[in-house]
Design a protein around this motif. Structure first.
Motif, short mmCIF file in Angstrom:
data_model
loop_
_atom_site.label_atom_id
_atom_site.label_comp_id
_atom_site.label_asym_id
_atom_site.label_seq_id
_atom_site.Cartn_x
_atom_site.Cartn_y
_atom_site.Cartn_z
N THR A 189 151.79 46.52 0.05
CA THR A 189 152.60 45.50 0.69
C THR A 189 153.77 46.14 1.44
O THR A 189 154.09 45.73 2.56
CB THR A 189 153.11 44.47 -0.34
N VAL A 190 154.38 47.14 0.84
CA VAL A 190 155.47 47.87 1.51
C VAL A 190 154.96 48.52 2.79
O VAL A 190 155.59 48.43 3.85
CB VAL A 190 156.09 48.92 0.57
N ASP A 247 158.89 45.35 9.71
CA ASP A 247 159.84 44.56 8.92
C ASP A 247 160.50 45.41 7.85
O ASP A 247 159.91 46.36 7.34
CB ASP A 247 159.12 43.38 8.25
N ASN A 248 161.73 45.05 7.50
CA ASN A 248 162.48 45.75 6.46
C ASN A 248 162.45 45.02 5.12
O ASN A 248 162.94 45.55 4.14
CB ASN A 248 163.94 45.94 6.89
N GLU A 249 161.88 43.83 5.11
CA GLU A 249 161.80 43.04 3.89
C GLU A 249 160.35 42.62 3.65
O GLU A 249 159.60 42.36 4.59
CB GLU A 249 162.67 41.79 3.98
N LEU A 250 159.98 42.57 2.37
CA LEU A 250 158.63 42.12 2.02
C LEU A 250 158.58 40.61 2.03
O LEU A 250 159.54 39.94 1.68
CB LEU A 250 158.25 42.61 0.62
N SER A 251 157.42 40.09 2.40
CA SER A 251 157.24 38.65 2.36
C SER A 251 155.84 38.35 1.83
O SER A 251 155.00 39.24 1.70
CB SER A 251 157.39 38.04 3.76
N GLU A 262 149.70 38.76 1.60
CA GLU A 262 148.46 38.08 1.96
C GLU A 262 147.59 38.95 2.87
O GLU A 262 146.37 38.89 2.81
CB GLU A 262 148.76 36.74 2.63
N LYS A 263 148.21 39.77 3.69
CA LYS A 263 147.45 40.65 4.58
C LYS A 263 146.72 41.76 3.82
O LYS A 263 145.64 42.18 4.21
CB LYS A 263 148.37 41.28 5.64
N ILE A 264 147.31 42.23 2.71
CA ILE A 264 146.67 43.33 1.97
C ILE A 264 145.74 42.84 0.87
O ILE A 264 144.94 43.59 0.34
CB ILE A 264 147.72 44.29 1.38
#
Length: 75
Positions: A47-48, A56-60, A65-67
């Motif tokens: 996810t990172v 992006d600098n923050e996880l969402s 969902e993409k991984i």
């Protein structure tokens, strides 16, 4: 999936949080907790990397969902 945690390491970490020093885990439960920890850390790492890839600098949740499809295929 990348490297796996050693069961002995997971057991030592968990024992630090047991209220009673006599508390024990069965081999099956230790194996399960070790596997869950391994999958969780792999998911966070992916996810990172996805967030960085997206700039992006923050996880969402969207990054996770993409991984998720690839993570499920690896299990």
């Amino acid at each position: 999936m990348a490297e796996r945690f050693k069961q002995k390491t997971v057991q030592q970490i968990l024992q630090q949080y047991f209220k009673d020093d006599k508390t024990k885990m069965t081999a099956e439960s230790l194996a399960l907790v070790t596997e869950v920890a391994t999958v969780f850390v792999a998911a966070v790492g992916r996810t990172v990397r996805q967030a960085k890839k997206d700039g992006d600098n923050e996880l969402s949740l969207e990054h996770f969902e993409k991984i998720l499809p690839q993570l499920l295929l690896d299990l």
